[in-house]
Design an enzyme around this catalytic site. Structure first.
Site, PDB file in Angstrom:
ATOM      1  N   ASP A 182       0.818  -1.223   0.000  1.00 36.61           N
ATOM      2  CA  ASP A 182       0.000   0.000   0.000  1.00 36.61           C
ATOM      3  C   ASP A 182       0.851   1.273   0.000  1.00 36.61           C
ATOM      4  O   ASP A 182       0.659   2.165   0.855  1.00 36.61           O
ATOM      5  CB  ASP A 182      -0.911   0.022   1.241  1.00 36.61           C
ATOM      6  CG  ASP A 182      -1.721  -1.262   1.401  1.00 36.61           C
ATOM      7  OD1 ASP A 182      -2.124  -1.842   0.392  1.00 36.61           O
ATOM      8  OD2 ASP A 182      -1.960  -1.652   2.572  1.00 36.61           O
ATOM      9  N   GLU A 217     -11.473   0.098  -3.540  1.00 39.26           N
ATOM     10  CA  GLU A 217     -10.677   0.624  -2.415  1.00 39.26           C
ATOM     11  C   GLU A 217      -9.445   1.329  -2.972  1.00 39.26           C
ATOM     12  O   GLU A 217      -9.243   1.395  -4.185  1.00 39.26           O
ATOM     13  CB  GLU A 217     -10.252  -0.513  -1.474  1.00 39.26           C
ATOM     14  CG  GLU A 217      -9.339  -1.545  -2.124  1.00 39.26           C
ATOM     15  CD  GLU A 217      -8.999  -2.731  -1.206  1.00 39.26           C
ATOM     16  OE1 GLU A 217      -9.501  -2.802  -0.078  1.00 39.26           O
ATOM     17  OE2 GLU A 217      -8.229  -3.598  -1.654  1.00 39.26           O
TER      18      GLU A 217
HETATM   19  O1  FUB Z   1      -3.289  -3.601   3.358  1.00 37.37           O
HETATM   20  C1  FUB Z   1      -4.609  -3.823   3.792  1.00 37.37           C
HETATM   21  C2  FUB Z   1      -5.580  -3.475   2.721  1.00 37.37           C
HETATM   22  O2  FUB Z   1      -5.303  -4.235   1.565  1.00 37.37           O
HETATM   23  C3  FUB Z   1      -5.523  -2.059   2.234  1.00 37.37           C
HETATM   24  O3  FUB Z   1      -6.094  -1.146   3.108  1.00 37.37           O
HETATM   25  C4  FUB Z   1      -6.219  -2.213   0.942  1.00 37.37           C
HETATM   26  O4  FUB Z   1      -6.116  -1.120   0.092  1.00 37.37           O
HETATM   27  C5  FUB Z   1      -5.557  -3.453   0.399  1.00 37.37           C
HETATM   28  O5  FUB Z   1      -4.333  -3.167  -0.213  1.00 37.37           O
END
Ligand code: FUB
Length: 327
Positions: A19, A226
């Site tokens: 991320d 997301e």
């Molecule tokens: O790293 C945890 C979660 O996985 C992140 O918040 C999302 O964007 C995905 O990458």
């Protein structure tokens, strides 16, 4: 046109990182990633496998330079309101201060977004005692615009709980929209001058097609899932994000920081591992995509590594699609 990734090696290999939110601070590239733990967790749709506890800040003198790990910048034990799962963070600079924005579950198991501050981009960061009032869900990304106003983009489905916030309150029964209905968009809220609170209720961002129709929930190649990121290029605002179930990083363009945004296409084709998450930053005269994959761990969803590659634009401002494993 497709561009092969020029540098497809993990930026660091001594820890797992994911991320990546990249920024240029004090003439260096700083990267604010999640810190994946070396645990053999089974994957589920609630994201329980992502059980991160702290953040490390990385930096590079320039795009080809070795990457420095500045060590632990913040631990969940030092965040009074948080219980677990320190997920994707971002950072911003304003008021001679560096701000680290991060999601975590509160003591009721609900994802909230907090902020921590430091005099240095490398940290360590000191967390505010409470999460940002009115914040929810995951994946904060903060744009400090040219007029010095700052906006936070956030939200993620499933483990990130965005579908449970459609009434303005947390509803444990909240679900994704029915087929053909508009997809849920990410949220945006303007931040206060001191960067510690929202000055408005978060608003839902509209992502539409060329004809102005909302992208629908069943359009999984284009719908928001997301990992929002916002950057400016030639006076336009570029909202990029993960499509989740189809594992792409895609983007949409708008004329102002709150949209609406018109869908354009794919920035990054799927990588190894379920999640895909990115950021885009200009350093000197080039643009870079920071992303992650699970190659180093042999494909474990919860053991990812941050990578970077050059990103290029066409003359019309569209972005060339990157194939992560092309040679
Ligand atoms: O790293 C945890 C979660 O996985 C992140 O918040 C999302 O964007 C995905 O990458």
């Amino acid at each position: 046109m497709t561009e092969p990734a020029k540098a497809s090696q993990p930026l660091v290999t001594h820890i797992y990182t994911a991320d990546p939110s990249a920024h240029v601070f004090e003439g260096r590239i700083y990267i604010y990633p999640s810190h994946d733990l070396d645990r053999d967790n089974a994957s589920n749709d609630n994201g329980d496998q992502y059980d991160m506890e702290d953040y490390h800040v990385l930096s590079m003198e320039h795009a080809e330079a070795p990457c420095t790990d500045h060590g632990q910048a913040l631990h969940v034990n030092d965040v009074p309101w948080a219980s677990k799962q320190m997920w994707a963070p971002d950072a911003a600079y304003k008021n001679d201060t560096y701000y680290l924005f991060f999601p975590a579950r509160d003591h009721d198991g609900i994802f909230r977004i907090g902020v921590a501050t430091s005099a240095s981009p490398a940290g360590p960061f000191k967390a505010e005692p409470n999460y940002i009032p009115g914040s929810f869900s995951i994946d904060p990304a903060v744009l400090v615009d040219e007029d010095n106003r700052a906006y936070m983009y956030f939200g993620g489905l499933w483990g990130g709980q965005l579908e449970k916030w459609q009434t303005g309150e947390y509803d444990p029964e909240g679900a994704e929209p029915a087929k053909g209905q508009p997809a849920y968009g990410p949220r945006v809220a303007e931040l206060s001058e001191d960067m510690l609170t929202f000055i408005e209720n978060p608003q839902e961002i509209a992502i539409v097609d060329d004809a102005g129709n909302p992208i629908t929930a069943d359009d999984e190649d284009r719908r928001y899932f997301e990992g929002p990121w916002m950057h400016r290029y030639n006076g336009k605002y570029y909202l990029s994000y993960s499509t989740g179930t189809t594992h792409k990083i895609v983007y949409a363009i708008g004329d102002n920081p709150k949209g609406p945004f018109v869908f354009q296409g794919t920035i990054l084709e799927p990588v190894l591992g379920w999640t895909t998450h990115h950021s885009i930053v200009q350093f000197q005269d080039k643009w870079y995509l920071f992303y992650h994959d699970s190659s180093l761990s042999g494909g474990a969803d919860n053991k990812r590594s941050v990578k970077m590659t050059e990103l290029t634009y066409n003359e019309d401002g569209t972005i060339r699609t990157i194939q992560p494993y092309a040679v």
